[in-house]
Design an enzyme around this catalytic site. Structure first.
Site, PDB file in Angstrom:
ATOM      1  N   ASP A 250      -9.573  -5.765 -49.473  1.00 45.50           N
ATOM      2  CA  ASP A 250      -8.842  -6.354 -48.356  1.00 45.50           C
ATOM      3  C   ASP A 250      -9.454  -5.897 -47.039  1.00 45.50           C
ATOM      4  OD1 ASP A 250      -7.631  -3.755 -47.813  1.00 45.50           O
ATOM      5  OD2 ASP A 250      -6.521  -4.145 -49.672  1.00 45.50           O
ATOM      6  N   LYS A 272      -4.760  -9.512 -46.429  1.00 48.82           N
ATOM      7  CA  LYS A 272      -3.710  -8.596 -46.058  1.00 48.82           C
ATOM      8  C   LYS A 272      -3.802  -8.196 -44.605  1.00 48.82           C
ATOM      9  CE  LYS A 272      -1.416  -5.821 -49.379  1.00 48.82           C
ATOM     10  NZ  LYS A 272      -1.401  -4.597 -50.125  1.00 48.82           N
ATOM     11  N   MET A 385       0.546   2.616 -39.762  1.00 47.02           N
ATOM     12  CA  MET A 385       1.088   1.297 -39.420  1.00 47.02           C
ATOM     13  C   MET A 385       2.069   1.400 -38.249  1.00 47.02           C
ATOM     14  SD  MET A 385       1.588  -0.156 -43.282  1.00 47.02           S
ATOM     15  CE  MET A 385       1.920   1.424 -44.061  1.00 47.02           C
TER      16      MET A 385
HETATM   17  N1  SAH Z   1      -3.924   3.671 -48.266  1.00 52.15           N
HETATM   18  C1  SAH Z   1      -4.334   3.798 -46.885  1.00 52.15           C
HETATM   19  C2  SAH Z   1      -3.242   3.398 -45.920  1.00 52.15           C
HETATM   20  C3  SAH Z   1      -2.862   1.954 -46.003  1.00 52.15           C
HETATM   21  S1  SAH Z   1      -1.648   1.527 -44.828  1.00 52.15           S
HETATM   22  C4  SAH Z   1      -4.782   5.228 -46.625  1.00 52.15           C
HETATM   23  O1  SAH Z   1      -4.572   6.099 -47.468  1.00 52.15           O
HETATM   24  O2  SAH Z   1      -5.341   5.472 -45.565  1.00 52.15           O
HETATM   25  C5  SAH Z   1      -2.622   0.899 -43.524  1.00 52.15           C
HETATM   26  C6  SAH Z   1      -2.590   1.812 -42.332  1.00 52.15           C
HETATM   27  O3  SAH Z   1      -3.486   2.902 -42.534  1.00 52.15           O
HETATM   28  C7  SAH Z   1      -3.066   1.176 -41.051  1.00 52.15           C
HETATM   29  O4  SAH Z   1      -2.053   0.431 -40.438  1.00 52.15           O
HETATM   30  C8  SAH Z   1      -3.412   2.387 -40.237  1.00 52.15           C
HETATM   31  O5  SAH Z   1      -2.269   3.014 -39.716  1.00 52.15           O
HETATM   32  C9  SAH Z   1      -3.965   3.333 -41.288  1.00 52.15           C
HETATM   33  N2  SAH Z   1      -5.438   3.308 -41.331  1.00 52.15           N
HETATM   34  C10 SAH Z   1      -6.218   2.990 -42.382  1.00 52.15           C
HETATM   35  N3  SAH Z   1      -7.506   3.137 -42.077  1.00 52.15           N
HETATM   36  C11 SAH Z   1      -7.559   3.574 -40.804  1.00 52.15           C
HETATM   37  C12 SAH Z   1      -8.604   3.928 -39.913  1.00 52.15           C
HETATM   38  N4  SAH Z   1      -9.881   3.861 -40.278  1.00 52.15           N
HETATM   39  N5  SAH Z   1      -8.290   4.346 -38.677  1.00 52.15           N
HETATM   40  C13 SAH Z   1      -7.002   4.414 -38.279  1.00 52.15           C
HETATM   41  N6  SAH Z   1      -5.970   4.107 -39.078  1.00 52.15           N
HETATM   42  C14 SAH Z   1      -6.244   3.701 -40.333  1.00 52.15           C
END
Ligand code: SAH
Length: 482
Positions: A250, A272, A385
């Site tokens: 995604d 997504k 998020m």
């Molecule tokens: N499973 C993922 C999170 C998914 S929810 C993890 O463990 O990181 C999605 C949220 O993750 C986004 O809205 C943001 O808040 C955060 N996120 C994911 N990658 C990011 C990045 N490179 N920089 C900042 N926030 C990030």
């Protein structure tokens, strides 16, 4: 790609070498290993070539090069130290559409000879198109240490059994599964241990004992791809990415990471975006199941870690019910990746003894969180998020007892070349973020650890604005006024 790598069969095939000195020697040696019938054209030849001639291993035309020496040969190699002669050889060969190599003169070549790691019948060829033979040799040295010497013997044994396996197992998928079990299991270990006889017996037993069904079953790899920087993948993630037949990913998975998936794997984008699921979650779950039931190795790449706000649990529940084998590979979650790359330790003896990960996802337009628990002293709070609800989150935290001056940072696209860190306070962050026109995904970190960013920030991607360009930030080393 400037040249197509191929393996040329030269056994009992005529090949012409112009030159008979030490440079020619090495090429002659290679051609002999490939079984070519060599004719050397040279007025004089060195001792080694002379010895080969004496042993009838090659023919020798004791003469200077002339165009009519280029006859019905399959390849031509010019290895004289006379640039004029080399050029003439190249021209004559090219006129007749015969592949020609001129030693150390890439512009006169229609083919180059790669560096070789020889585990016959396994051969690894490394070419740089003449750009850097030294680099090719360095790579060769690394591969030599990586590929066990016994690989050649293992491949030879596999060749012996190929037809039998084909007869015993009907489908391509099951045969592939069978051979993987051979190369990663007991048979390979026996060959490496020099017990080839036992290896053959074991292979024979495996053929007797197997049926298609055993090797046909698909599998799902739920893999955490980390927050963006491909260097943060685990070895295991990379290995499974190389095995997959099909990948579902995604928008949270960086393109540079999707590029590392096996080149001929089918790629399915399941989108997504917040509040706009390109493929709804139940359909993703269903797709994983169906693909695995077709016998495929299905890679589900998730941003960060699959079990942290990743719905990874939901995606494998159906697999469990249908008895599909799966693996879950942890990834570096956004909180950890962003914190490290922003120089914000999530815990620190002087600042925070605990750390909470929460989701700031809006429910019915409001953020529904356990504010009491979030607003404790000596604690870092990381909000995933949280961009849309940022203002509400900051407001509620202040309302539930945190000072408006509590340091808070928003990290945009952490660990990537687009990383930006907007460091401010609960009071000022929403305005600072609004002014900064940030791009998702972003992560919010609240707590006094954020002050350490000024001093500890080390990752400052080129092309991006300097760290913490924020928006009324007074200067390095100080958070006054934020
Ligand atoms: N499973 C993922 C999170 C998914 S929810 C993890 O463990 O990181 C999605 C949220 O993750 C986004 O809205 C943001 O808040 C955060 N996120 C994911 N990658 C990011 C990045 N490179 N920089 C900042 N926030 C990030």
């Amino acid at each position: 790609m400037d040249a197509l790598p191929i393996f040329l069969k030269l056994r009992n095939t005529p090949a012409l070498v112009v030159g008979g000195g030490s440079v020619a020697e090495r090429k002659i040696d290679l051609l002999l290993r490939a079984g070519a019938r060599i004719t050397v054209v040279a007025p004089r030849i060195g001792a080694k070539v002379q010895a080969l001639f004496d042993q009838h291993k090659l023919d020798w035309i004791e003469d200077s090069f002339a165009p009519d020496h280029v006859t019905e040969v399959l390849i031509v190699i010019a290895a004289t130290n006379d640039a004029y002669v080399n050029k003439a050889v190249s021209q004559e060969a090219r006129e007749r559409n015969i592949p020609v190599n001129v030693v150390d003169q890439p512009d006169l070549c229609t083919f180059t000879v790669p560096s070789i790691v020889d585990r016959s019948p396994v051969i690894v060829a490394i070419g740089t198109g003449g750009a850097s033979p030294v680099l090719a040799r360095m790579l060769k040295a690394r591969l030599e240490t990586l590929i066990p010497a016994a690989y050649g013997r293992l491949a030879s044994i596999a060749r012996e059994f190929r037809d039998q396996v084909k007869a015993a197992l009907g489908s391509v998928a099951s045969r592939r599964g069978f051979w993987e079990a051979v190369f990663q299991g007991r048979v390979a270990e026996l060959v490496f241990a020099g017990k080839e006889h036992q290896a053959r017996e074991e292979l024979g037993r495996m053929i007797q004992a197997t049926g298609d069904a055993q090797f046909e079953r698909g599998e799902v790899y739920l893999v955490g791809a980390g927050p963006g920087d491909p260097d943060l993948l685990t070895f295991r993630a990379l290995r499974l990415m190389q095995r997959a037949d099909v990948v579902l990913y995604d928008r949270l998975v960086a393109p540079a990471i999707v590029d590392l998936v096996r080149r001929d794997a089918e790629r399915i984008f399941v989108g997504k975006e917040k509040s706009h699921h390109v493929v709804p979650q139940p359909e993703i779950n269903e797709l994983l199941l169906t693909l695995a039931q077709q016998g495929k190795r299905v890679l589900r790449l998730k941003g960060g870690d699959p079990f942290i706000f990743g719905r990874g649990g939901e995606e494998i529940e159906d697999l469990v019910r249908h008895n599909i084998p799966f693996q879950v590979i942890p990834g570096i979650t956004a909180a950890v990746g962003c914190a490290c790359y922003a120089g914000i330790p999530l815990t620190h003896r002087d600042h925070a003894q605990s750390c909470l990960f929460v989701t700031g996802h809006l429910k019915d337009g409001s953020v529904d969180l356990n504010w009491e628990a979030l607003c404790q002293p000596g604690q870092t709070v990381v909000v995933y998020m949280g961009l849309t609800g940022l203002e509400a989150i900051c407001r509620e935290m202040i309302r539930h007892g945190l000072p408006g001056a509590t340091p808070a940072a928003l990290i945009q696209q952490g660990t990537t070349l687009n990383q930006r860190v907007i460091a401010a306070t609960l009071d000022s962050l929403p305005d600072a973020v609004a002014a900064a026109q940030v791009k998702a995904p972003t992560l919010l970190i609240v707590g006094s650890v954020v002050t350490l960013h000024d001093e500890l920030a080390w990752f400052s991607p080129e092309g991006a604005p300097p760290q913490g360009l924020a928006l009324n930030e007074p200067g390095r080393g100080s958070n006054d006024g934020l």
